[in-house]
Structure formats: C-alpha cells, structure tokens
Motif scaffolding. Structure first.
Motif, PDB file in Angstrom:
ATOM      1  N   GLU A  47      42.829  34.660  41.610  1.00 19.40           N
ATOM      2  CA  GLU A  47      42.011  35.263  40.567  1.00 19.40           C
ATOM      3  C   GLU A  47      41.247  36.456  41.138  1.00 19.40           C
ATOM      4  N   TYR A  48      41.066  37.461  40.311  1.00 18.54           N
ATOM      5  CA  TYR A  48      40.271  38.620  40.692  1.00 18.54           C
ATOM      6  C   TYR A  48      39.427  39.008  39.488  1.00 18.54           C
ATOM      7  N   ASN A  49      38.421  39.834  39.716  1.00 22.90           N
ATOM      8  CA  ASN A  49      37.559  40.299  38.630  1.00 22.90           C
ATOM      9  C   ASN A  49      38.138  41.593  38.087  1.00 22.90           C
ATOM     10  N   ARG A  50      38.723  41.524  36.926  1.00 26.34           N
ATOM     11  CA  ARG A  50      39.417  42.675  36.340  1.00 26.34           C
ATOM     12  C   ARG A  50      38.482  43.795  35.918  1.00 26.34           C
ATOM     13  N   THR A  51      37.179  43.533  35.869  1.00 26.79           N
ATOM     14  CA  THR A  51      36.253  44.580  35.446  1.00 26.79           C
ATOM     15  C   THR A  51      35.818  45.487  36.594  1.00 26.79           C
ATOM     16  N   ILE A  52      36.166  45.116  37.820  1.00 31.77           N
ATOM     17  CA  ILE A  52      35.830  45.964  38.968  1.00 31.77           C
ATOM     18  C   ILE A  52      36.934  47.013  39.111  1.00 31.77           C
ATOM     19  N   PRO A  53      36.606  48.285  39.105  1.00 33.20           N
ATOM     20  CA  PRO A  53      37.644  49.315  39.232  1.00 33.20           C
ATOM     21  C   PRO A  53      38.516  49.078  40.464  1.00 33.20           C
ATOM     22  N   VAL A  54      39.823  49.295  40.289  1.00 31.94           N
ATOM     23  CA  VAL A  54      40.760  48.964  41.364  1.00 31.94           C
ATOM     24  C   VAL A  54      40.582  49.815  42.614  1.00 31.94           C
ATOM     25  N   ASP A  55      39.987  50.975  42.502  1.00 31.88           N
ATOM     26  CA  ASP A  55      39.794  51.807  43.692  1.00 31.88           C
ATOM     27  C   ASP A  55      38.530  51.431  44.455  1.00 31.88           C
ATOM     28  N   PHE A  56      37.846  50.412  44.014  1.00 30.46           N
ATOM     29  CA  PHE A  56      36.611  49.951  44.646  1.00 30.46           C
ATOM     30  C   PHE A  56      36.884  48.622  45.344  1.00 30.46           C
ATOM     31  N   LEU A  69      46.295  47.653  37.712  1.00 29.12           N
ATOM     32  CA  LEU A  69      45.649  48.521  36.733  1.00 29.12           C
ATOM     33  C   LEU A  69      44.221  48.055  36.494  1.00 29.12           C
ATOM     34  N   THR A  70      43.328  48.970  36.224  1.00 27.85           N
ATOM     35  CA  THR A  70      41.983  48.590  35.803  1.00 27.85           C
ATOM     36  C   THR A  70      42.090  48.140  34.359  1.00 27.85           C
ATOM     37  N   MET A  71      41.684  46.924  34.091  1.00 26.12           N
ATOM     38  CA  MET A  71      41.799  46.381  32.751  1.00 26.12           C
ATOM     39  C   MET A  71      40.611  46.769  31.873  1.00 26.12           C
ATOM     40  N   LEU A  72      39.423  46.840  32.426  1.00 25.57           N
ATOM     41  CA  LEU A  72      38.220  47.204  31.678  1.00 25.57           C
ATOM     42  C   LEU A  72      37.420  48.201  32.491  1.00 25.57           C
TER      43      LEU A  72
END
Length: 186
Positions: free
Chosen positions: A99-108, A163-166
């Motif tokens: 699981e990962y937090n989809r609200t964190i931008p992927v480049d971070f 992909l960044t989801m949110l």
C-alpha cells in the motif's frame, strides 16, 4: 488481515487454494480471522509487524514454516508498510503488493515516520523495493505491485511509472501536509 475476507488483497488467491499467513493485531478481528484461517487451511498470527524480536515479517514466516521464497506478500498496514517489508530477513517473494499513499505526489520521496499513520509515497516504495531487486509492474488506487527484476526480464513484463492519483497530500491519519513540510528520506 482484518478478518481475511473484508478488504483482503489475498482473498481470491486463498479461495484458489493458496496457503496464506494472515497477521492481525486487533483482538476482536483476530478471533474472526483465526476462525476463517482454521476453516480454510491458513495460518493466523496475532500481532504487529515491526522491527522487534518476534514481530518481524521473517519471524512470522519462520514460525509458520514458509519456504525461503514465497510467491506473494501483500502488505497493508496504513503507513507502516515499508518498515514491515524491511523486516523480511532471509525470506524473499516473487511478488509484493504494498500500500502507498496515492495523494503524495510521485516525484516526492516521503517515508512514513513510525506511528505517524500518513503513509509512504510511491517513490519511497519504489526506492525500498529496488533494494530487494524488485520493480513496479502495476498500480491500483492504493497499491503498487512489484515483481522480482529477474521475473520481469524472463517473463516479458514491463515496469511502470506510477501516476499521481490526486493532487493533495493527506495522511491516512487525516492530516493534511502542506508545502511538503515533512522531512523526506533523501
């Protein structure tokens, strides 16, 4: 693992005859999980997965007599996922769902601090999993699916770029992190 059925990433595989190790710390949920495991030939363990004697992922796998390489490990611990995977020890898996937090931008690159319950960024998950020679091959709204690099090559799989989801950064604990206030793992 909750009860082994509700929100279980492994339910379909369990129904197909896979042997599962299901770990749940909550006492009432564990009682239901243990009944489910006994009825279906699985192993239920009561406890947390963390870097402490008897609570490492490798400890649970050893005590349940799993082989050194398992087919699949699915980790969903609301923020503590990467720290749990890091306790795998001598074991390995062909596939790990994390699981990962989809609200964190992927480049971070953001790694959850112990007990924070914010979650990890996809980039942090990719970094940790690369140390296990694993790369992402699929993504859901809340999980990244990793395969061993050797299986990606031999099986003809392709890796993905998450992909960044949110667009906002919200922890599993409901706290909004603005302006990347938190310390990154870099």
């Amino acid at each position: 693992a909750w009860d082994g059925v509700r929100w279980a990433n492994t339910k379909l595989l369990a129904d197909q005859g896979w042997r599962c190790l299901l770990i749940e710390p909550h006492p009432k949920r564990f009682d239901v999980l243990e009944d489910y495991a006994k009825l279906n030939g699985h192993v239920a363990a009561k406890g947390f997965v963390r870097d402490a004697p008897g609570e490492r992922l490798s400890d649970y796998l050893s005590s349940a007599h799993f082989p050194d390489e398992v087919d699949l490990i699915s980790v969903d611990i609301d923020g503590e996922d990467l720290s749990a995977v890091s306790t795998i020890g001598r074991f390995s898996a062909k596939c790990i769902v994390i699981e990962y937090n989809r609200t964190i931008p992927v480049d971070f690159v953001y790694s959850n601090f112990p007990g924070e319950n914010v979650g990890n960024s996809a980039s942090a998950a990719i970094r940790v999993m690369s140390e296990l020679s694993m790369s992402p091959v699929a993504q859901t709204q809340s999980n990244l699916i990793f395969l061993k690099d050797e299986l990606i090559v031999s099986g003809g799989f392709q890796t993905i770029e998450p992909l960044t989801m949110l667009a906002m950064f919200v922890g599993f604990n409901g706290q909004l992190k603005l302006g990347y206030q938190a310390t990154t793992s870099e």
